[in-house]
Write a protein that holds these residues in place. Sequence first.
Motif, PDB file in Angstrom:
ATOM      1  N   ARG A 118       5.753  12.940   1.083  1.00  0.00           N
ATOM      2  CA  ARG A 118       4.472  12.411   1.535  1.00  0.00           C
ATOM      3  C   ARG A 118       3.601  12.138   0.315  1.00  0.00           C
ATOM      4  N   PRO A 119       3.031  10.953   0.197  1.00  0.00           N
ATOM      5  CA  PRO A 119       2.141  10.672  -0.934  1.00  0.00           C
ATOM      6  C   PRO A 119       0.979  11.665  -0.957  1.00  0.00           C
ATOM      7  N   PRO A 120       0.505  12.059  -2.125  1.00  0.00           N
ATOM      8  CA  PRO A 120      -0.610  13.013  -2.187  1.00  0.00           C
ATOM      9  C   PRO A 120      -1.922  12.425  -1.691  1.00  0.00           C
ATOM     10  N   GLN A 121      -2.066  11.104  -1.720  1.00  0.00           N
ATOM     11  CA  GLN A 121      -3.302  10.471  -1.266  1.00  0.00           C
ATOM     12  C   GLN A 121      -3.371  10.485   0.263  1.00  0.00           C
ATOM     13  N   LYS A 122      -4.558  10.713   0.812  1.00  0.00           N
ATOM     14  CA  LYS A 122      -4.752  10.801   2.259  1.00  0.00           C
ATOM     15  C   LYS A 122      -5.345   9.526   2.856  1.00  0.00           C
ATOM     16  N   MET A 123      -5.830   8.640   2.009  1.00  0.00           N
ATOM     17  CA  MET A 123      -6.446   7.408   2.491  1.00  0.00           C
ATOM     18  C   MET A 123      -5.734   6.200   1.899  1.00  0.00           C
ATOM     19  N   SER A 124      -5.826   5.090   2.617  1.00  0.00           N
ATOM     20  CA  SER A 124      -5.248   3.850   2.109  1.00  0.00           C
ATOM     21  C   SER A 124      -5.979   2.662   2.708  1.00  0.00           C
ATOM     22  N   VAL A 125      -5.947   1.547   1.972  1.00  0.00           N
ATOM     23  CA  VAL A 125      -6.477   0.275   2.438  1.00  0.00           C
ATOM     24  C   VAL A 125      -5.354  -0.748   2.314  1.00  0.00           C
ATOM     25  N   SER A 126      -5.119  -1.521   3.386  1.00  0.00           N
ATOM     26  CA  SER A 126      -4.013  -2.470   3.392  1.00  0.00           C
ATOM     27  C   SER A 126      -4.471  -3.831   3.902  1.00  0.00           C
ATOM     28  N   ALA A 127      -3.918  -4.889   3.330  1.00  0.00           N
ATOM     29  CA  ALA A 127      -4.137  -6.250   3.806  1.00  0.00           C
ATOM     30  C   ALA A 127      -2.832  -6.755   4.402  1.00  0.00           C
ATOM     31  N   TYR A 128      -2.912  -7.357   5.595  1.00  0.00           N
ATOM     32  CA  TYR A 128      -1.724  -7.794   6.323  1.00  0.00           C
ATOM     33  C   TYR A 128      -1.797  -9.285   6.625  1.00  0.00           C
ATOM     34  N   ALA A 129      -0.628  -9.928   6.602  1.00  0.00           N
ATOM     35  CA  ALA A 129      -0.467 -11.295   7.108  1.00  0.00           C
ATOM     36  C   ALA A 129       0.643 -11.245   8.140  1.00  0.00           C
ATOM     37  N   THR A 130       0.366 -11.715   9.365  1.00  0.00           N
ATOM     38  CA  THR A 130       1.313 -11.596  10.474  1.00  0.00           C
ATOM     39  C   THR A 130       1.586 -12.955  11.102  1.00  0.00           C
ATOM     40  N   VAL A 131       2.849 -13.212  11.414  1.00  0.00           N
ATOM     41  CA  VAL A 131       3.259 -14.414  12.136  1.00  0.00           C
ATOM     42  C   VAL A 131       3.979 -13.965  13.401  1.00  0.00           C
ATOM     43  N   PHE A 132       3.598 -14.541  14.548  1.00  0.00           N
ATOM     44  CA  PHE A 132       4.112 -14.112  15.843  1.00  0.00           C
ATOM     45  C   PHE A 132       4.547 -15.332  16.655  1.00  0.00           C
ATOM     46  N   ARG A 133       5.637 -15.165  17.448  1.00  0.00           N
ATOM     47  CA  ARG A 133       6.111 -16.286  18.250  1.00  0.00           C
ATOM     48  C   ARG A 133       6.963 -15.775  19.413  1.00  0.00           C
TER      49      ARG A 133
END
Length: 331
Positions: free
Chosen positions: A52-67
């Motif tokens: 488990r990473p020691p960091q407890k928080m994260s920020v993520s950017a996502y790009a999603t394609v759906f069909r």
Amino acid sequence: MDFKQKFTYIVAGILFLYCANVQGRGFFHRADSLLTEWYRLGKSVDTAYIVRPPQKMSVSAYATVFRSDLSLHGAYRKSPYYENFKSQSERYFSLYYSYKGVTLGYSVNPAKVAGKYHDNEFSFNSYGSAVCLEFNYHHAKDLNGVGMMDSSVFHIEEGLIDQRSINANLFFVFNNKKFSYPAAFGNSYIQEKSAGGILIGMSYMHTKTQTMGGTLIGDYGLSLKINMVGIGAGYGRNWVPVRNLLIHVSGLPTLGIFEKHEIKTANHLMEGRKFPNFIIAARSAVVYNFGRWFTSGSCVVQYATQHFDYDYVSVVEYMKWNWVYSVGLRF
């Protein structure tokens, strides 16, 4: 709820999670303690395989394609025909903030903001160490397609088909002390060594498709309802060819044990079906961790087939897929 209200709620949620991280007493301290207990619940793992990473928080950017795709096979006046309908490819851009397993985020569909897209879609995925859940709702109004009968080919324009669908998968992961689904899809763990595990689960699919007269061969207006629950077993594997690189592949086929279908046209109402009908869920992902940063690409595909004791519509095939690329930072 307009954009300003959504943005206000997101900011309020982020402030709450931040306060839960820094506040040392009172309500925020108790909230932080509860999140810590939930974060650690059932998370005992073999650290030679999963960390488990020691960091407890994260920020993520996502790009999603759906069909999604829907195909009909049948016969009209003893001549076989085939029709295929496809939704537009949805594209979303999202930003997520996570703290101890709790995530808040906001997604934007640029085409919908510009008024060029009219479908609605909602997804919720929870990949735990032992239990995983996938849920997706889709309301498609912009389906278009092509039909073939004998040597004739014709095109189906947008606006003639309305489709609502719900797809859900719930499954248990064996060998979860060495094999981590969150490492492939949640970025809350890191897989250090290759491992795999058997999957036991169930799938649910509901679709309601309504067509206008003239859409299908025979000039019928069609109402097609499909409800199916399936159970089955599959397998998943995380392959670590080099340090910090993860390649994931898994599949879960399920056989229908409860089904309720209905096909209604201007002249007929049919509720019969044939055995077997099934749902297949397949997943793949590639993840790379470098320091506190991580990036990943993943794909989830759901395929289902239903057989009917009815010449006009004898086989229905349904496929839905989404591809996601993300980049994030733990801190």
